[in-house]
Design a protein around this motif. Structure first.
Motif, PDB file in Angstrom:
ATOM      1  N   GLN A  70       0.773  -1.219   0.052  1.00  0.00           N
ATOM      2  CA  GLN A  70      -0.117  -0.049  -0.013  1.00  0.00           C
ATOM      3  C   GLN A  70       0.863   1.398  -0.068  1.00  0.00           C
ATOM      4  OE1 GLN A  70      -2.837  -0.427   3.271  1.00  0.00           O
ATOM      5  NE2 GLN A  70      -4.113  -1.909   2.002  1.00  0.00           N
TER       6      GLN A  70
ATOM      7  N   ARG B 184      -3.745  -0.710  -6.138  1.00  0.00           N
ATOM      8  CA  ARG B 184      -3.709  -0.882  -4.593  1.00  0.00           C
ATOM      9  C   ARG B 184      -2.779  -0.342  -3.768  1.00  0.00           C
ATOM     10  NH1 ARG B 184      -8.616  -2.238  -6.006  1.00  0.00           N
ATOM     11  NH2 ARG B 184      -8.964  -4.268  -7.226  1.00  0.00           N
ATOM     12  N   ASN B 185      -2.096   0.419  -4.425  1.00  0.00           N
ATOM     13  CA  ASN B 185      -1.249   1.326  -3.733  1.00  0.00           C
ATOM     14  C   ASN B 185      -1.529   2.613  -3.309  1.00  0.00           C
ATOM     15  OD1 ASN B 185       1.136   2.956  -3.151  1.00  0.00           O
ATOM     16  ND2 ASN B 185       2.579   1.606  -4.096  1.00  0.00           N
ATOM     17  N   THR B 186      -1.939   2.824  -1.829  1.00  0.00           N
ATOM     18  CA  THR B 186      -2.768   3.753  -1.425  1.00  0.00           C
ATOM     19  C   THR B 186      -1.903   5.060  -1.555  1.00  0.00           C
ATOM     20  OG1 THR B 186      -3.821   2.327   0.206  1.00  0.00           O
ATOM     21  CG2 THR B 186      -4.049   4.774   0.377  1.00  0.00           C
TER      22      THR B 186
ATOM     23  N   PRO C 140      -9.737   3.507  -8.765  1.00  0.00           N
ATOM     24  CA  PRO C 140      -9.409   2.125  -9.354  1.00  0.00           C
ATOM     25  C   PRO C 140     -10.523   1.772 -10.333  1.00  0.00           C
ATOM     26  CG  PRO C 140      -9.066   2.376  -7.034  1.00  0.00           C
ATOM     27  CD  PRO C 140      -9.801   3.393  -7.427  1.00  0.00           C
TER      28      PRO C 140
ATOM     29  N   GLU D 156      -6.948  -5.474 -11.081  1.00  0.00           N
ATOM     30  CA  GLU D 156      -6.027  -6.764 -11.241  1.00  0.00           C
ATOM     31  C   GLU D 156      -6.436  -7.582 -12.585  1.00  0.00           C
ATOM     32  OE1 GLU D 156      -8.571  -7.654  -7.832  1.00  0.00           O
ATOM     33  OE2 GLU D 156      -7.283  -6.158  -8.148  1.00  0.00           O
TER      34      GLU D 156
END
Length: 378
Positions: free
Chosen positions: A219, A310-312, A329, A338
């Motif tokens: 994240q 998904r990398n905050t 997303p 994904e």
């Protein structure tokens, strides 16, 4: 219907499988896609497998010249085909669909070299073996025909992105955040453009592996705690790739650990490892935002797919760099982040069987539309 290539195909909805192992080198994503020409495709099932440690290390090694590459590439291709076959078996089992019901598998393979400037791109793959393992026709080698026609061979997904994510009357951008980042620009007037912006997760993952012992910074938590070094970021952004005009594509041939080490050599005493991670995250966000502002000034929405969605921390940096643009997303648009690239290659396999072009010359720079991929019958 008879295609331009002489094949007879049905225009009824069909089932296709897409398999993607991208430049992040984390593993394989597969989807079962229901698709018919002129209708929005629909994902019916998703499965994923991580790369075994040895195979992942071998793919990294094969990105650079080394001993006995041909032999090692052939063995790696066989291992990848086995992993692909496991994903296909899981998709069929979970969906209750028989292999005979699937028209084709679109198998991208693992890119280890991408040199359109020299007239080639190389994806490790064993499509004939995969067709034997699964009893399903396999479409592979999607990029080389576009390169042969003078194109970059990438990105190939913008046509799929328009089919799935276009919004009537709006300029919408799709960002794939894999190991490298690429944009699809879906203009309200019907134009579609796209190009690679530069590093996505590749350098971030490398630095996290080196200093945290983990394959990625979960994240972006480590990067979020660091300070961006403005002098280092400026040095990164001075790379000629960022000022090149599209069509353009990139990969590990351009941005790799040695590239990073060269830039760090003048800053090693001053920049902590965590600050370097924060600066690499800023590099990804800044290069994407600047490219998007130049290419699509009226953009209203940025739809983000790939593992980086998904990398905050990375998403937060993108939103800060693009005030007034909704960054979110792809899950909100119908396909989880994904799953998008695997779905794209299922769709591309359908285009191949229909004998329809699926490259966009305005995106890749190819001499014209081309039918992509080679077919390995079941």
């Amino acid at each position: 219907m008879t295609t331009p290539c002489g094949w007879r195909v049905s225009t009824e909805p069909g089932l296709f499988i897409g398999l993607m192992s991208g430049t992040s080198l984390d593993g394989v994503d597969g989807v079962l896609l229901e698709s018919a020409p002129g209708t929005p495709p629909r994902v019916l099932a998703h499965a994923a497998r991580a790369f075994p440690t040895g195979l992942r290390a071998e793919f990294f090694a094969l990105n650079t010249a080394d001993f006995d590459e041909l032999h090692r590439s052939a063995l790696a291709a066989q291992q990848l085909a086995d992993l692909y076959a496991e994903v296909v078996a899981t998709l069929l089992r979970d969906s209750g669909v028989s292999a005979a019901s699937v028209r084709a598998i679109g198998a991208h393979g693992q890119t280890v070299r991408h040199r359109p400037d020299l007239g080639y791109t190389a994806q490790i793959n064993a499509p004939a073996l995969l067709a034997e393992r699964c009893g399903i026709a396999v479409v592979a080698d999607f990029r080389s025909r576009d390169v042969a026609a003078g194109g970059q061979g990438a990105p190939l997904v913008p046509a799929f992105h328009r089919a799935v994510f276009a919004v009537a009357g709006a300029d919408v951008a799709i960002l794939n955040l894999g190991g490298f980042a690429n944009l699809s620009l879906l203009f309200a007037d019907g134009r579609t453009l796209g190009f690679d912006t530069g590093p996505g997760n590749a350098l971030l993952d490398h630095w996290a592996q080196r200093h945290l012992g983990h394959p990625y910074d979960a994240q972006g938590a480590w990067a979020a705690g660091g300070a961006v070094r403005a002098d280092l970021l400026t040095q990164f952004l001075a790379d000629p790739y960022f000022s090149r005009v599209a069509p353009k594509s990139t990969g590990r041939d351009d941005f790799h650990p040695a590239w990073l080490e060269r830039h760090l050599s003048a800053h090693a005493a001053q920049a902590s490892p965590q600050d370097v991670q924060a600066t690499l995250a800023a590099l990804t966000a800044h290069s994407v935002a600047e490219a998007l502002r130049r290419a699509m000034p009226a953009v209203c929405e940025l739809v983000i797919c790939g593992g980086g969605a998904r990398n905050t921390d990375l998403l937060s940096r993108l939103q800060q760099a693009l005030p007034g643009v909704t960054c979110r997303p792809s899950d909100h648009s119908g396909i989880p982040a994904e799953q998008v690239e695997a779905a794209a290659f299922a769709w591309l396999a359908q285009q191949t069987l229909l004998g329809l072009p699926s490259n966009l010359p305005a995106v890749t720079g190819a001499a014209g539309p081309r039918v992509l991929g080679a077919v390995y019958p079941a």
